[in-house]
Design a protein around this motif. Structure first.
Motif, PDB file in Angstrom:
ATOM      1  N   ASP A 331       0.848  -1.208   0.000  1.00 48.50           N
ATOM      2  CA  ASP A 331       0.000   0.000   0.000  1.00 48.50           C
ATOM      3  C   ASP A 331       0.876   1.248   0.000  1.00 48.50           C
ATOM      4  O   ASP A 331       1.825   1.362   0.786  1.00 48.50           O
ATOM      5  CB  ASP A 331      -0.906   0.041   1.232  1.00 48.50           C
ATOM      6  CG  ASP A 331      -2.131  -0.839   1.082  1.00 48.50           C
ATOM      7  OD1 ASP A 331      -2.362  -1.341  -0.034  1.00 48.50           O
ATOM      8  OD2 ASP A 331      -2.857  -1.014   2.075  1.00 48.50           O
ATOM      9  N   ARG A 332       0.533   2.165  -0.864  1.00 37.75           N
ATOM     10  CA  ARG A 332       1.176   3.483  -0.871  1.00 37.75           C
ATOM     11  C   ARG A 332       0.061   4.499  -0.651  1.00 37.75           C
ATOM     12  O   ARG A 332      -0.563   4.985  -1.586  1.00 37.75           O
ATOM     13  CB  ARG A 332       1.918   3.713  -2.201  1.00 37.75           C
ATOM     14  CG  ARG A 332       2.961   2.649  -2.482  1.00 37.75           C
ATOM     15  CD  ARG A 332       3.828   2.981  -3.687  1.00 37.75           C
ATOM     16  NE  ARG A 332       3.079   3.051  -4.931  1.00 37.75           N
ATOM     17  CZ  ARG A 332       2.812   1.992  -5.722  1.00 37.75           C
ATOM     18  NH1 ARG A 332       3.224   0.787  -5.354  1.00 37.75           N
ATOM     19  NH2 ARG A 332       2.142   2.140  -6.841  1.00 37.75           N
ATOM     20  N   ILE A 333      -0.167   4.790   0.630  1.00 35.41           N
ATOM     21  CA  ILE A 333      -1.335   5.568   1.035  1.00 35.41           C
ATOM     22  C   ILE A 333      -0.975   7.038   1.157  1.00 35.41           C
ATOM     23  O   ILE A 333       0.026   7.395   1.790  1.00 35.41           O
ATOM     24  CB  ILE A 333      -1.864   5.051   2.385  1.00 35.41           C
ATOM     25  CG1 ILE A 333      -2.390   3.621   2.227  1.00 35.41           C
ATOM     26  CG2 ILE A 333      -2.946   5.974   2.939  1.00 35.41           C
ATOM     27  CD1 ILE A 333      -2.791   2.972   3.542  1.00 35.41           C
ATOM     28  N   VAL A 334      -1.808   7.889   0.590  1.00 30.07           N
ATOM     29  CA  VAL A 334      -1.660   9.323   0.814  1.00 30.07           C
ATOM     30  C   VAL A 334      -2.841   9.791   1.657  1.00 30.07           C
ATOM     31  O   VAL A 334      -3.988   9.401   1.418  1.00 30.07           O
ATOM     32  CB  VAL A 334      -1.585  10.113  -0.510  1.00 30.07           C
ATOM     33  CG1 VAL A 334      -2.844   9.959  -1.350  1.00 30.07           C
ATOM     34  CG2 VAL A 334      -1.348  11.608  -0.227  1.00 30.07           C
ATOM     35  N   LEU A 335      -2.548  10.584   2.689  1.00 27.06           N
ATOM     36  CA  LEU A 335      -3.585  11.194   3.519  1.00 27.06           C
ATOM     37  C   LEU A 335      -3.903  12.571   2.964  1.00 27.06           C
ATOM     38  O   LEU A 335      -3.011  13.405   2.803  1.00 27.06           O
ATOM     39  CB  LEU A 335      -3.104  11.325   4.963  1.00 27.06           C
ATOM     40  CG  LEU A 335      -2.760  10.021   5.702  1.00 27.06           C
ATOM     41  CD1 LEU A 335      -2.219  10.347   7.087  1.00 27.06           C
ATOM     42  CD2 LEU A 335      -3.981   9.120   5.800  1.00 27.06           C
ATOM     43  N   LEU A 336      -5.173  12.798   2.669  1.00 23.23           N
ATOM     44  CA  LEU A 336      -5.616  14.065   2.105  1.00 23.23           C
ATOM     45  C   LEU A 336      -6.588  14.732   3.068  1.00 23.23           C
ATOM     46  O   LEU A 336      -7.427  14.059   3.684  1.00 23.23           O
ATOM     47  CB  LEU A 336      -6.298  13.849   0.753  1.00 23.23           C
ATOM     48  CG  LEU A 336      -5.449  13.191  -0.344  1.00 23.23           C
ATOM     49  CD1 LEU A 336      -6.322  12.797  -1.531  1.00 23.23           C
ATOM     50  CD2 LEU A 336      -4.340  14.143  -0.797  1.00 23.23           C
TER      51      LEU A 336
END
Length: 511
Positions: A331-336
């Motif tokens: 997983d390559r998660i970005v928090l927005l």
């Protein structure tokens, strides 16, 4: 010499055969004119001369050679990267007011309120000291301080650093309303450059390239020109090699036969080859240094499990809730989320559990996790240690340390410089090098592209993808987010929800 003044009806700033040499040649023979309506983005690697050129334009530095000329009476507004120390204890209002001379401030202090209103500055922060403001509002303060004097030319150094997407959108909209004022900016933010510029200068040590295009289209044109140069160089060097071979054959024949005519001919062929080789264009290579990551791997499929977690501000105020979230390997998660919604607070909670071993109810992690953490302030890079001492302490020998630092783009002269005195770009690259040597299998990255040049951003994205590095990141760099992430989590109305892509959030921010 400082910029020279000349008469013209249109505000312009012109460079003629401009060059600057420090320890190395930063730029040379730079000739161009910037006039009404021109919005120029300057693109180059870390330490490649962008800030130096901007300082030359405003008279803080002097060119090594060549000239800068400025239309008579033109006022230049400069937006630097760092807040001057003397302004930190001023209120936001008073810091902006320092952009006016004493006489104007006394009679036209309303100018300060106008410029604060133009960028929708909240009333409750206008009297706060600058040091108490977020990094984003400090950046906007510098812009307002430059703009309040109604400059004829605006010069900006990395204007989007520390800005969240909401402020970047505000800045992009602000640029739409400033008319035909010439703008010159150095920036690593590709999306921002595309949004606000119409010209691009690729600054290079020998032959810089200037295109009447915004960044992305200019880069396409640059790549075409570079490819053409490479083809021509290969063809020229092949021709020179053939001439040298012919010269060598004639030389042998001439010596054996005693023919002066053949020896003269071979000399002519050799001189022609030398001339072609001397004129063959040296191809440009970025000097910014390598960025590499490592991934030691793990057999665990679920790396982190979160259930019924409340994320709160330092004062205990609830920010948002997470009913259930699993972070899987790969997983390559970005928090927005908008500024202040709790992105960094969640990263901090994860760091405390995964790195400090703190128990927080609702967060569980696999024991095999080895975490690499990078914060936007680069606090994990020691200020008192030199790069050499920092990297060698990670188990590297002296020669290996020197090689690693050089490959990362840190000049040998800086190897023994205390971390606090390094440039932001050098500190960022040093931090990424340290992460690589720690060989994590999970990354927590808070604004990792701050201060890294475009080549470095692209290299970092490629490394994350190539190594299938699992990560949670916070980033306001739209291009980087689109390149790297495969999961998108948005903080909205007090909840963390999953989105298919970041475009809806970007649109809601106005970018």
């Amino acid at each position: 010499m400082p910029p020279r003044i000349f008469e013209t009806e249109m505000t312009t700033i012109a460079l003629k055969s401009a060059g600057y040499t420090a320890k190395t040649n930063l730029f040379n023979d730079l000739t161009l004119t910037i006039g009404s309506g021109d919005r120029v983005g300057i693109v180059a690697g870390n330490g490649a001369g962008k800030t130096t050129l901007l300082k030359c334009l405003v008279g803080e530095n002097e060119l090594t050679r060549g000239d800068i000329t400025l239309s008579r009476g033109a006022r230049i507004g400069m937006v630097p990267q760092a807040v001057p120390e003397k302004l930190l204890d001023f209120s936001l209002f008073d810091a902006v007011a320092t952009g006016l001379d004493a006489e104007t401030l006394e009679s036209e202090s309303w100018r300060v309120d106008v410029v604060l209103d133009t960028l929708s500055t909240p009333e409750d922060i206008r009297n706060l000291p600058v040091r108490a403001l977020s990094g984003g509002w400090q950046r906007l303060m510098l812009l307002m301080r430059a703009w309040v004097s109604d400059p004829d030319i605006l010069v900006l150094d990395e204007p989007t650093n520390h800005l969240d997407l909401e402020k970047i959108a505000r800045l992009e909209q602000w640029f739409m309303g400033i008319g035909d004022v010439p703008v010159i900016m150095a920036s690593h933010d590709r999306s921002f450059l595309d949004a606000v510029t119409n010209r691009t200068l690729f600054l290079r040590p020998e032959t810089s390239r200037y295109f009447p295009l915004a960044y992305s289209r200019a880069r396409e044109a640059l790549e075409q020109e570079d490819a053409s140069d490479a083809t021509k160089r290969e063809r020229d060097l092949k021709e020179a090699s053939q001439l040298r071979q012919q010269s060598a054959k004639l030389k042998n024949i001439g010596i054996n036969s005693g023919s002066d005519l053949l020896q003269k001919k071979q000399k002519q062929l050799r001189e022609r080859a030398e001339k072609i080789e001397a004129q063959a264009k040296i191809l440009h290579k970025e000097r910014s240094g390598d960025i590499r990551l490592a991934n030691r791997g793990t057999h665990a499929k679920v790396l982190v499990s979160i259930e019924e977690l409340t994320v709160a501000a330092p004062d205990g105020r609830k920010l948002f809730s997470i009913p259930k979230l699993h972070i899987f390997q790969g997983d390559r998660i970005v928090l927005l989320g908008r500024n202040g919604t709790g992105k960094t607070s969640l990263v901090s909670m994860l760091r405390r559990v995964l790195m400090a071993g703190e128990g927080i109810e609702g967060i569980k992690a696999t024991p095999s996790l080895v975490v690499g953490y990078m914060d936007q302030a680069l606090d994990f890079v020691p200020e008192k240690l030199s790069p050499f001492d920092f990297i060698s302490a990670l188990g590297q020998g002296d020669q290996r340390t020197r090689s690693l630092l050089a490959a990362a783009g840190i000049d040998p002269d800086a190897h023994w410089t205390p971390g606090a005195l390094l440039s932001h770009g050098q500190r960022a690259r040093l931090g990424l090098l340290a992460l690589r040597l720690m060989e994590p299998n999970f990354y927590l990255l808070d604004e990792p592209t701050n201060h890294i040049d475009i080549a470095g951003q692209e290299a970092l994205a490629a490394e994350i993808i190539e190594h299938d590095a699992s990560c949670v990141l916070v980033s306001h760099d739209r291009a980087f987010v689109r390149e790297v992430s495969n999961r998108f989590l948005v903080i909205e109305k007090g909840w963390l929800i999953e989105a298919d892509d970041p475009e809806g959030f970007f649109a809601a921010m106005g970018v």
